[in-house]
Write an enzyme that holds these catalytic residues in place. Sequence first.
Site, short mmCIF file in Angstrom:
data_model
loop_
_atom_site.label_atom_id
_atom_site.label_comp_id
_atom_site.label_asym_id
_atom_site.label_seq_id
_atom_site.Cartn_x
_atom_site.Cartn_y
_atom_site.Cartn_z
N GLU A 130 22.18 -8.96 37.13
CA GLU A 130 20.97 -8.55 36.40
C GLU A 130 19.90 -7.96 37.32
O GLU A 130 19.08 -7.15 36.90
CB GLU A 130 20.37 -9.75 35.65
CG GLU A 130 21.18 -10.20 34.46
CD GLU A 130 21.04 -9.26 33.30
OE1 GLU A 130 21.50 -8.11 33.41
OE2 GLU A 130 20.48 -9.67 32.28
N THR A 183 14.19 -2.65 30.38
CA THR A 183 13.55 -3.96 30.58
C THR A 183 12.40 -3.84 31.58
O THR A 183 11.32 -4.39 31.37
CB THR A 183 14.59 -4.96 31.11
OG1 THR A 183 15.67 -5.00 30.19
CG2 THR A 183 14.02 -6.35 31.26
P1 ADP Z 1 19.83 -4.36 28.42
O1 ADP Z 1 18.85 -5.40 27.92
O2 ADP Z 1 20.42 -3.60 27.28
O3 ADP Z 1 20.83 -4.91 29.36
P2 ADP Z 1 18.41 -3.38 30.72
O4 ADP Z 1 17.29 -2.39 30.84
O5 ADP Z 1 18.18 -4.78 31.16
O6 ADP Z 1 18.95 -3.31 29.23
O7 ADP Z 1 19.65 -2.87 31.58
C1 ADP Z 1 20.07 -1.57 31.51
C2 ADP Z 1 20.09 -0.98 32.92
O8 ADP Z 1 21.17 -1.55 33.66
C3 ADP Z 1 20.31 0.51 32.90
O9 ADP Z 1 19.42 1.08 33.83
C4 ADP Z 1 21.73 0.70 33.39
O10 ADP Z 1 21.91 1.89 34.11
C5 ADP Z 1 21.95 -0.52 34.28
N1 ADP Z 1 23.38 -0.92 34.34
C6 ADP Z 1 24.14 -1.00 35.44
N2 ADP Z 1 25.38 -1.39 35.12
C7 ADP Z 1 25.44 -1.56 33.79
C8 ADP Z 1 26.46 -1.96 32.90
N3 ADP Z 1 27.69 -2.24 33.28
N4 ADP Z 1 26.14 -2.06 31.60
C9 ADP Z 1 24.89 -1.77 31.17
N5 ADP Z 1 23.88 -1.38 31.98
C10 ADP Z 1 24.15 -1.28 33.28
#
Ligand code: ADP
Length: 308
Positions: A130, A183
Amino acid sequence: MSDSIKVFAPGSVSNVGCGFDILGFAIDGIGDEMILSENDLNKISIKPIEGYENLPTEASKNVAGVAIQAMLDDLGSNQGFDIEIHKNIKPGSGIGSSSASAAGAVVAANELLGKPYSREQLVDFAMQGEVAASGDAHADNAAPTVLGGFCIVRAYDPLDVIQIESPKDLWCVVIHPQIEIKTKEARELLSAQVDLKKAIRQWGNVAGLISGLHQSDYNLIGRSLEDHIVEKQRKILIPEFDNLKQAVLEAGALGCSISGSGPSVFALANGRETADVIAAAMDTVFKRTDLDYKIYVSKVSDGGVKIL
Ligand code: ADP
C-alpha cells in the site's frame, strides 16, 4: 506441491463511516483474480494488466511486487514469481483496488512457499504494498482483504489488528461512479486538526459500531455509522453524494458514507431484500446523471483472499 496458484482477492470498504483509517471490511461481490507461478529467475515479473495498461508492471512500482518483495526480504529468500493480475476493481475506486492486488499476491506467494506465515502476519507485507500506492502504510483495506470480516487496526507500531465476524444478515451495497480519486489527493483535503467535541462524538460512534457488530444489533450499527469528521471534507469529490445518501437512508439503509477515499459510496443493510431496495434507490439517483457507474450488492467476505 504445485508451483502455480490462482486466488480471488476481494474488494474492501475502509473507514466505514466513523472509523477513519482504523476500520474496514472486505466484500465478496467484487474482486480481482490473480495467478502466481514460481520461476527460476530470482525475479518478480508482472504481466501487463489487461484493460489497465497504465498500471505499472515493474515489481518495485506495482503493489503486488512490493508486497511480495517485503515478504521475501523478511524470509531471506530470492524466489522469483510470475504474476498475472485480472483486475475487476478499478484503481482509485475507493474499494481497495491496490489492497486486493497486494493481499492476493502475498497470500498466493505464501501458499506456494509452503505457508511460512500466518494470515495475520501477511497483513504487514500487504500493507507494505500500500505504501507504493498511496505513500503511507495503512492497513484498513489490507487487513480485511487478507483476513475477511471487519478488521480494526488498533495500532501500527507494532501492527495490531483485531478481526470481528460480520453479523449474519448484514449486507453491503456499494455504488462506484466511474471516476478516479487518488487516495493521496483525497488525504490532502483533510484538515490536520480535529475539534474535541466532534472527536468525542466520533469515538462514541466507533465504540457503538464495534459493540453493534459484536452483538448483531442492527439498530446500534445504524446509529453509530455516522462520521462527524471526514465525510464533510471529502464529499465534494463525489457527485450526487447528498442526494444519494438521502435516497439510501429513505430506502432503509442502516447508514451510508464514503467508501475509503471515494468516489465509491457504501450503505449497510439488514437483509438482502433491503439491500436490493437500496441498490435500486442508488440507481435512480445516478440514472439522472451522465456518469457511468456500477452497483454491487454483497455480503461481507468471511475469509478474505480465497484460493481457487
Ligand atoms: P484504491 O483505493 O482503489 O486502491 P489508491 O489510490 O489507493 O486506490 O491506489 C491506486 C494507485 O495504486 C494507483 O496510482 C495505481 O497506479 C497504484 N497501483 C500500483 N499497483 C497497483 C495494482 N496492482 N492495482 C491497483 N493499483 C495499483
